[in-house]
Design a protein around this motif. Structure first.
Motif, PDB file in Angstrom:
ATOM      1  N   LEU A 144       0.853  -1.405   0.101  1.00 27.08           N
ATOM      2  CA  LEU A 144      -0.246  -0.061  -0.110  1.00 27.08           C
ATOM      3  C   LEU A 144       0.546   1.096   0.444  1.00 27.08           C
ATOM      4  N   SER A 145       0.326   1.936  -0.441  1.00 26.70           N
ATOM      5  CA  SER A 145       1.113   3.542  -0.790  1.00 26.70           C
ATOM      6  C   SER A 145      -0.205   4.838  -0.089  1.00 26.70           C
ATOM      7  N   VAL A 146       1.191   5.111   1.083  1.00 24.54           N
ATOM      8  CA  VAL A 146       0.311   6.649   2.194  1.00 24.54           C
ATOM      9  C   VAL A 146       0.495   7.354   1.296  1.00 24.54           C
ATOM     10  N   LEU A 147       0.164   8.514   1.736  1.00 22.17           N
ATOM     11  CA  LEU A 147       0.340   9.874   1.678  1.00 22.17           C
ATOM     12  C   LEU A 147       0.152   9.961   3.472  1.00 22.17           C
ATOM     13  N   LEU A 148       0.899  10.407   3.986  1.00 17.08           N
ATOM     14  CA  LEU A 148       1.202  10.856   5.006  1.00 17.08           C
ATOM     15  C   LEU A 148       1.210  12.621   4.932  1.00 17.08           C
ATOM     16  N   VAL A 149       0.021  13.238   5.730  1.00 11.08           N
ATOM     17  CA  VAL A 149      -0.155  14.593   5.781  1.00 11.08           C
ATOM     18  C   VAL A 149       0.116  15.214   6.905  1.00 11.08           C
ATOM     19  N   GLU A 150       1.302  15.656   7.554  1.00 16.14           N
ATOM     20  CA  GLU A 150       1.660  16.262   8.758  1.00 16.14           C
ATOM     21  C   GLU A 150       2.491  17.098   8.945  1.00 16.14           C
ATOM     22  N   ASP A 151       1.493  18.601   9.921  1.00 17.63           N
ATOM     23  CA  ASP A 151       3.326  19.500  10.007  1.00 17.63           C
ATOM     24  C   ASP A 151       4.075  19.522  10.842  1.00 17.63           C
ATOM     25  N   GLN A 152       4.107  18.151  11.922  1.00 15.60           N
ATOM     26  CA  GLN A 152       4.290  18.279  13.077  1.00 15.60           C
ATOM     27  C   GLN A 152       5.799  17.378  13.101  1.00 15.60           C
ATOM     28  N   ALA A 153       7.231  18.016  12.848  1.00 14.25           N
ATOM     29  CA  ALA A 153       8.849  16.912  13.076  1.00 14.25           C
ATOM     30  C   ALA A 153       7.796  15.394  13.323  1.00 14.25           C
ATOM     31  N   VAL A 154       7.848  15.931  14.530  1.00 16.89           N
ATOM     32  CA  VAL A 154       8.244  14.766  15.909  1.00 16.89           C
ATOM     33  C   VAL A 154       7.031  13.718  15.954  1.00 16.89           C
ATOM     34  N   LEU A 155       5.502  13.702  15.409  1.00 14.08           N
ATOM     35  CA  LEU A 155       4.337  12.984  14.631  1.00 14.08           C
ATOM     36  C   LEU A 155       4.749  12.508  12.687  1.00 14.08           C
ATOM     37  N   GLN A 156       5.318  13.159  12.369  1.00 11.34           N
ATOM     38  CA  GLN A 156       5.925  12.234  11.139  1.00 11.34           C
ATOM     39  C   GLN A 156       6.853  11.735  11.600  1.00 11.34           C
ATOM     40  N   ARG A 157       7.892  12.205  12.472  1.00 12.67           N
ATOM     41  CA  ARG A 157       8.503  10.892  12.030  1.00 12.67           C
ATOM     42  C   ARG A 157       8.096   9.338  12.385  1.00 12.67           C
ATOM     43  N   ILE A 158       6.663   9.751  14.086  1.00 15.79           N
ATOM     44  CA  ILE A 158       6.661   8.494  14.244  1.00 15.79           C
ATOM     45  C   ILE A 158       5.512   7.894  13.880  1.00 15.79           C
ATOM     46  N   GLY A 159       5.153   8.427  12.436  1.00 15.45           N
ATOM     47  CA  GLY A 159       4.006   8.070  11.301  1.00 15.45           C
ATOM     48  C   GLY A 159       4.600   7.537  10.649  1.00 15.45           C
ATOM     49  N   ILE A 160       5.978   7.682   9.412  1.00 14.39           N
ATOM     50  CA  ILE A 160       6.181   7.261   8.806  1.00 14.39           C
ATOM     51  C   ILE A 160       7.124   5.465   9.416  1.00 14.39           C
ATOM     52  N   ARG A 161       7.728   6.287  10.881  1.00 15.41           N
ATOM     53  CA  ARG A 161       8.452   4.282  11.030  1.00 15.41           C
ATOM     54  C   ARG A 161       7.332   3.396  11.029  1.00 15.41           C
ATOM     55  N   MET A 162       6.507   3.802  11.932  1.00 14.60           N
ATOM     56  CA  MET A 162       5.290   2.766  12.226  1.00 14.60           C
ATOM     57  C   MET A 162       4.010   2.269  10.752  1.00 14.60           C
ATOM     58  N   LEU A 163       3.810   3.655   9.761  1.00 14.80           N
ATOM     59  CA  LEU A 163       4.096   2.678   8.404  1.00 14.80           C
ATOM     60  C   LEU A 163       5.056   2.165   7.827  1.00 14.80           C
ATOM     61  N   LYS A 164       5.877   2.529   7.591  1.00 14.01           N
ATOM     62  CA  LYS A 164       6.485   1.244   6.955  1.00 14.01           C
ATOM     63  C   LYS A 164       6.828   0.359   7.628  1.00 14.01           C
ATOM     64  N   LYS A 165       7.525   0.205   9.490  1.00 16.08           N
ATOM     65  CA  LYS A 165       7.068  -1.061   9.696  1.00 16.08           C
ATOM     66  C   LYS A 165       6.563  -1.679   9.318  1.00 16.08           C
ATOM     67  N   LEU A 166       4.732  -1.231   9.236  1.00 16.91           N
ATOM     68  CA  LEU A 166       3.980  -2.073   9.123  1.00 16.91           C
ATOM     69  C   LEU A 166       3.401  -2.361   7.163  1.00 16.91           C
ATOM     70  N   GLY A 167       4.892  -2.268   6.644  1.00 19.53           N
ATOM     71  CA  GLY A 167       5.407  -2.408   5.363  1.00 19.53           C
ATOM     72  C   GLY A 167       4.350  -1.617   4.049  1.00 19.53           C
ATOM     73  N   ALA A 168       4.089  -0.189   4.448  1.00 22.36           N
ATOM     74  CA  ALA A 168       3.101   0.664   4.023  1.00 22.36           C
ATOM     75  C   ALA A 168       4.992   1.600   2.775  1.00 22.36           C
ATOM     76  N   GLY A 169       4.413   1.604   2.688  1.00 23.24           N
ATOM     77  CA  GLY A 169       5.064   2.754   1.502  1.00 23.24           C
ATOM     78  C   GLY A 169       4.801   4.135   1.804  1.00 23.24           C
ATOM     79  N   VAL A 170       5.755   5.861   2.701  1.00 28.14           N
ATOM     80  CA  VAL A 170       4.797   6.691   3.595  1.00 28.14           C
ATOM     81  C   VAL A 170       5.508   7.849   1.735  1.00 28.14           C
ATOM     82  N   THR A 171       4.320   8.396   1.734  1.00 28.98           N
ATOM     83  CA  THR A 171       4.885   9.966   1.078  1.00 28.98           C
ATOM     84  C   THR A 171       3.994  10.990   1.794  1.00 28.98           C
TER      85      THR A 171
END
Lengths: 145, 230
Positions: free
Chosen positions: B65-92
């Motif tokens: 799956l390819s997920v478009l993550l829309v997030e303005d805060q650096a902390v939440l970007q980092r956590i969101g990207i890590r979580m989605l990648k760990k679940l196997g998703a591609g993240v933009t």
């Protein structure tokens, strides 16, 4: 007890105290679950991002509250962001102060906001110091094992 | 309302869905209405979403799956990207509502051109336009000048104008859990409301369920249209 075991015990005891004293909650454990060989410094990286973010936001809140005519929506926006990032890393005490802080913003209560600003700054400083200690102990314990 | 649509909205039999990217899910179809996913403080699961994902590796449940993550805060970007990648998703990652609209404009325009080519040259093997493709948007609500709800309204308008029938699944991912915010999110066109911070398994369940629900609705709408044309 050898040095390695001592350090490991120190790490475990210190880590437990953070939860017991309410500095961090389960969300902090969730961050550790996201750390693995592919991202070995994940928790430290996220904590560093949080420190940068929190300091900027606290400074912005202070500046906004110093204005002769306080823009409470602006202050609330900063508090909301700090609440979001603190809850995402499990910074429980900081998050709880933010919840109270938002109520004072809604009520446009400057005195209440100033008290919350002092409190959030204090809680943040304590948390930063505790986490930096935790990471130092963690590095020592890993380095010696 | 056609029979096909009625069946989709009232049946409670578990169904197996063949999605894109080889995902296979077993789930109970739910009416396509607001689906609130509450996040209780400290609890591991209080979510009404059916998070039983069978026949798939639990750890990489978002593989492909390819997920478009829309997030303005650096902390939440980092956590969101890590979580989605760990679940196997591609993240933009994009950092605000405007950037999300830009990204989706490219995707919708490309889909629109491909749709026109296929309609004009049905059955021909013509080159289609390539652009980044997203299966889902994970949208923060409170952001700068263009927030999540505003961005969603623009995206839905662009989709309607393109007339391809496509509607990307959008999950509101927010720390602001109020009835007003929730209502605004659904009114703007978002599909699911998820409280931040979300544990990995709840995020995975929300994404899987939202995609499955939209995919099912899309195929029911197509069947309904086909029935109407007859």
């Amino acid at each position: 007890m050898d040095v390695v075991s001592q350090l490991q015990k120190q790490f475990i005891d210190f880590s437990s105290s953070l939860y017991r004293e309410g500095y961090v909650d389960d969300q902090f454990s969730q961050l550790h679950k996201l750390q693995d060989e592919s991202s070995p410094d994940f928790v430290v990286e996220v904590a560093s991002l949080f420190f940068d973010d929190a300091e900027k936001l606290i400074n912005s809140m202070a500046r906004a509250l110093e204005q002769p005519c306080v823009d409470f929506k602006q202050v609330d926006s900063h508090v909301h962001q700090l609440k979001g990032s603190s809850s995402s890393i499990g910074a429980l005490r900081v998050k709880n102060v933010c919840i109270a802080f938002r109520s004072f913003c809604d009520a446009q209560n400057r005195e209440g906001c100033m008290r919350c600003l002092q409190q959030v700054s204090h809680e943040y400083t304590m948390l930063k110091s505790k986490l930096q200690t935790l990471f130092r102990v963690s590095v020592k314990a890993c380095g010696n094992s | 309302m056609s029979i096909g649509k009625e069946q989709a909205e009232t049946t409670s039999h578990p169904e197996k869905l063949e999605l894109e990217h080889g995902l296979q899910l077993e789930f109970k179809p739910v009416p396509v209405t607001n689906n609130i996913i509450p996040q209780a403080e400290g609890s591991s699961s209080s979510c009404p979403v059916n998070d039983d994902v069978t026949g798939v590796d639990e750890k990489k449940v978002l593989e492909g799956l390819s997920v478009l993550l829309v997030e303005d805060q650096a902390v939440l970007q980092r956590i969101g990207i890590r979580m989605l990648k760990k679940l196997g998703a591609g993240v933009t990652l994009v950092k605000d509502g405007e950037a999300a609209v830009e990204a989706m404009t490219l995707m919708i325009n490309a889909a629109g051109k491909n749709h026109q080519i296929q309609n004009l040259h049905h059955g021909s093997n013509l080159e289609t336009h390539n652009s980044p493709h997203y299966d889902l948007i994970l949208m923060d609500c409170q952001m700068g000048s263009m927030d999540g709800c505003k961005a969603t309204r623009v995206i839905r308008r662009l989709e309607a104008e393109a007339e391809t029938g496509q509607s990307i699944p959008i999950i509101a991912f927010t720390a602001l859990v109020t009835a007003d915010n929730e209502r605004e999110c659904f009114n703007s066109g978002m599909d699911t409301f998820l409280n931040k911070p979300a544990q990995e398994h709840l995020l995975a369940a929300a994404i899987v369920e939202t995609i499955a629900r939209k995919s099912h609705k899309f195929s029911c709408d197509e069947q309904a249209e086909a029935q109407d044309e007859k």
